[in-house]
Structure formats: C-alpha cells, structure tokens
Design an enzyme around this catalytic site. Sequence first.
Site, PDB file in Angstrom:
ATOM      1  N   CYS A  79       0.827  -1.207   0.000  1.00 40.90           N
ATOM      2  CA  CYS A  79       0.000   0.000   0.000  1.00 40.90           C
ATOM      3  C   CYS A  79       0.867   1.266   0.000  1.00 40.90           C
ATOM      4  CB  CYS A  79      -0.970  -0.021   1.172  1.00 40.90           C
ATOM      5  SG  CYS A  79      -2.319   1.169   0.992  1.00 40.90           S
ATOM      6  N   HIS A 167      -3.743  -4.896   0.631  1.00 38.11           N
ATOM      7  CA  HIS A 167      -3.252  -5.406   1.922  1.00 38.11           C
ATOM      8  C   HIS A 167      -3.356  -6.936   1.976  1.00 38.11           C
ATOM      9  CE1 HIS A 167      -2.736  -1.583   4.119  1.00 38.11           C
ATOM     10  NE2 HIS A 167      -3.702  -1.148   3.332  1.00 38.11           N
ATOM     11  N   GLU A 169      -2.265  -8.785   4.287  1.00 40.67           N
ATOM     12  CA  GLU A 169      -2.299  -9.251   5.683  1.00 40.67           C
ATOM     13  C   GLU A 169      -3.699  -9.403   6.250  1.00 40.67           C
ATOM     14  OE1 GLU A 169      -1.717  -4.700   5.921  1.00 40.67           O
ATOM     15  OE2 GLU A 169      -1.255  -6.367   4.567  1.00 40.67           O
ATOM     16  N   SER A 221       2.195 -12.848  38.302  1.00 42.89           N
ATOM     17  CA  SER A 221       0.853 -12.274  38.399  1.00 42.89           C
ATOM     18  C   SER A 221      -0.225 -13.342  38.431  1.00 42.89           C
ATOM     19  CB  SER A 221       0.599 -11.361  37.193  1.00 42.89           C
ATOM     20  OG  SER A 221       0.527 -12.130  36.004  1.00 42.89           O
ATOM     21  N   GLY A 222       0.148 -14.577  38.107  1.00 38.76           N
ATOM     22  CA  GLY A 222      -0.847 -15.631  37.990  1.00 38.76           C
ATOM     23  C   GLY A 222      -1.314 -15.799  36.562  1.00 38.76           C
ATOM     24  N   GLY A 223      -0.934 -14.869  35.683  1.00 40.42           N
ATOM     25  CA  GLY A 223      -1.353 -14.923  34.295  1.00 40.42           C
ATOM     26  C   GLY A 223      -0.445 -15.778  33.439  1.00 40.42           C
ATOM     27  N   VAL A 224      -0.851 -15.953  32.189  1.00 39.66           N
ATOM     28  CA  VAL A 224      -0.120 -16.808  31.260  1.00 39.66           C
ATOM     29  C   VAL A 224       1.288 -16.279  31.002  1.00 39.66           C
ATOM     30  CG1 VAL A 224      -0.083 -17.729  28.907  1.00 39.66           C
ATOM     31  CG2 VAL A 224      -2.246 -17.581  30.145  1.00 39.66           C
TER      32      VAL A 224
END
Length: 509
Positions: A79, A167, A169, A221-224
């Site tokens: 583009c 585009h 993508e 944090s306990g997160g992934v």
Amino acid sequence: MQNKVLILDFGSQYTQLIARRVRELFIFCEIHPFNKLPKDILSFKAVILSGSPFSVRSNDAPHPDLNKIKGKIPLLGVCYGAQYLAHFYGGEVSPSNSREYGRANLTSFKSSDPIFKDVSKNSQVWMSHADTILTLPNGGECIGSTEDVINAAYKIINEPTYAIQFHPEVYHSSDGKQILQNFLVDISSVEQDWTPNSFVDMAIKDIKSRVGHDKVILGLSGGVDSSVAATLLHKAIGNQLNCIFVNNGLLRKNEFNQVLDQYSGMGLNVKGVDASNKFLSALEGISDPESKRKIIGKIFIDVFDSESQKVKDAKWLGQGTIYPDVIESISVNGPSATIKSHHNVGGLPDYMKLELVEPLRMLFKDEVRRVGKSLGMDPILLGRHPFPGPGLAIRILGEISPEKVRVLQEVDSIFIQGLKKWNLYDQIWQAGAIFLPVNSVGVMGDERTYENCVALRAVQSTDGMTADWVDLPYTFLQKISNEIINNVKGINRVVYDISSKPPATIEWE
C-alpha cells in the site's frame, strides 16, 4: 537468528497484522519504526514496508533511508510502501479518481511470476488508499491489476523488489497469506523454522549466556505471560530464579491463595506478599484511569523492591513482557501510537539497580501459549484468560473502595464460573465484569431499590490487538444475570457489552 524479516512501520493500523501473518508462516519478524532502522539491517533476509495513514505526496510523509535495502535485500512494499517506492524512485502518485477502498479482485496478473504462485484467478484483495500509482518507478513492470487499479502490483526488473497496492495481511485478501509466503519463502529464501521448540532452545541458550550464575527476581501475576516466563527462566537457570507474587487487593476472588497453590506444584521458588491494604489505601478517592495505573505501578515497585532486597546478590529482573505490550507503548512520529501505559513496559527506577531479562518480549499471546505447551505446562493455566496488571482497579469505573472490590469479585466469580460450567470459557479470549458508576431504580419484592449496575464483557481475539464481542447464548446471560442480582447485595441491574476493538478497547479503562 539468521532467518528473520524486518517490517518497517509507517503507522498503519494493519502493521501488527503483517507481523501476525508472517509469524503464522513460522517465520520470525520484527517491527521497527520507519525512522529507526536496526543497526544490523544486513542480517535481515527480507524487508516489508507497511501501509500508512499518510500520503507520499504530503510534506510530512514518512521518508526512510532505503539505501542499504533496495536492490540489496528482497523488498515488498504494501500500500503506502508501494506508493513510496513509486513516488521516490521515478514514478508518479496522484489522488485516485475512483473508489479504492474495500474489496476488489485481481482481474489480471502475471501468473508466471513467483509472487503469484498458487494464487487463484480473480483473487479477492482488500484496498485501503486515497492515492494511486499512475506511473511506475524506474525499472518497474506491472504484474497485477484490478478493475479500477491498473498498477495494483509491480516489480522492479533485475532486483528483488516487489510492490502491491492492496493489503495481503487482512483476511479479506483471500490469497494474501499465499502471496506473503511466495515473497518470503520462494523469492527471499527465508526458512520456515520459527517454532515453539526452536524458540525455547534459543531462549534458554540466550538466558544462560546473559544471566550466567546470577540470581533473577520475577514478579508473578498468575497470568499466562508471567507464568510462561517463569517456567522458561526456571528451565534455564533453576533455583537462581526467585519469584514474588504480590497481592494488590485487586485480584479475582480467592485468587491469591489459588495461584500460590498452583505455583507450588510447578517447582517454582515463589514467595507470596499480601500488600492489599497499601494499594487500596493509596487508591482511595482516585478516579482517573491513568492515575490508578501509575499509583498501582509505583506501589508495586516499592513493595517489589522491598522484597527483592531480601534476595541477596540479585542482579536481574525477569518480566513477562510480550510484543503487543511493546508495540502499544511505542510512539514515534505516528507509527504504533501509544494507546495506554503498560505496567510492565518502560524500564525500572534507577535505584533498583537490576537489569531486565524479558524472554517473551518478541512473542504474541498465542505464541506464548504455544511455547508454554512446548514446556509441558498445565493446559488449565495456559488457557487462563488475560487479566489486566492493575486488576479490578480498571474494572471499577470511578473511585475504588474495599466494598466495591468485594462486590465486583463476587460478580466476576459468578460470571467466570458460569462460563466454565456452560463450557464457554475456552471459546473466549477474555471475560470479566465491570462495576459502573451508575445507580438505577429496581424492584425487589415489594420494595423500590436504587442500587448499582454491572456490565459483563466477553471478547474473542487472537492476540488482543483487535477483538470482537462474543455472542453468548441468551439463556446463559439470563441465568447469570439472575444469579448475580439474587446473590450479590448492592447490584440490581446487569448489562452486556457488545462493543468491538476497535473502536472500543477490551477493558473499559
């Protein structure tokens, strides 16, 4: 890493999607602002120029130095990138006289050219530009057209330079991924070796080389993200890793103890610190979202610094920073505009005297999960929904109080547990409840009430950069609404958020 691709960002809303598609081809890529080319430019095997909200004809048009790239490294202009190569290398770009937004079809293209290998006739593409290329640059050859755009695709004869005015993508370009693969694999000879296993091997080698025998402190944090970062660091340096899990008083119901129990079974060296009173006291009377984030960030650093000083001779701070955090926190002349401050991006106070080690910094969220799976981590932990660093502070709109936190924890628990009971949890990227600064009239029994309202939010996404609201079953929403109103004192109304990102964000603050 030898097989890597450079994406130069000109500020397009689609730049991150280019990176996503490249990664899906098992090829590593990096996004850099157009005006900050990496010093090791010659180590990249291919370069992609992104789109842009700018016009190449404007005085403030992004203008990178391509002297070390064009004609030397395989180059694909997308583009704005295609128009840039035309405008500044002998061609002509002017305002378009016809519609060049939305769906179009490649009515003709040079099928013998390697970039169109396995591309179907009349392939659908996605246009999004106000300018068009009237005259090709020096050495340019048109290789693809749509009904309205003659120079939809072109190449430079005798050099590995290609350009397309659509585009590839976005999903609307039906053969877009194939075109990217053709350019990167067939034309640029980039190997498709970016896999979770190869990343783990590379990351462990890098961590060992950088850290040596030093100690590392990591805030869990306990997160992934932080969990995968901890597991990866532990695999590399073992007990040199010291983890700290801080309770800021803004976690989900019973989360502090549940997460500590979960980590204890993973062999990690974790210390739990309950600092909830400090956080809640400092947040009293604060309603501005950015102020909340900064207060929470400052207190976390203070608490974390105090605890980390108890770890003798620690020299490194591990963080679960991932690529969307980095992208959203960078703003250079327009590209990747800052949306909000992130709690784990931006460096450390000088007094902490620790160096950063961020093993996941170049990964998108879905890649983090695949790396965790490669490390043998519990699927339940890897499937956990993202949870904001500031916690419930940014899900309580307006001022925060311990009572509001308690109420929201109860509401959130009913919602999340309900999603799990109905087998909906794993189909959702992120879900949670928001405490609104709204009181509404209701009737309970024969009495009039004037109580609080909560909003439920559930979205689908791949990496959090964009998100669509989830069309939850009406029967589920009805049951959860009744359960919340009947069991959480102070709530008499429940609403469901049906906004997508963009234009909304996933969180309300």
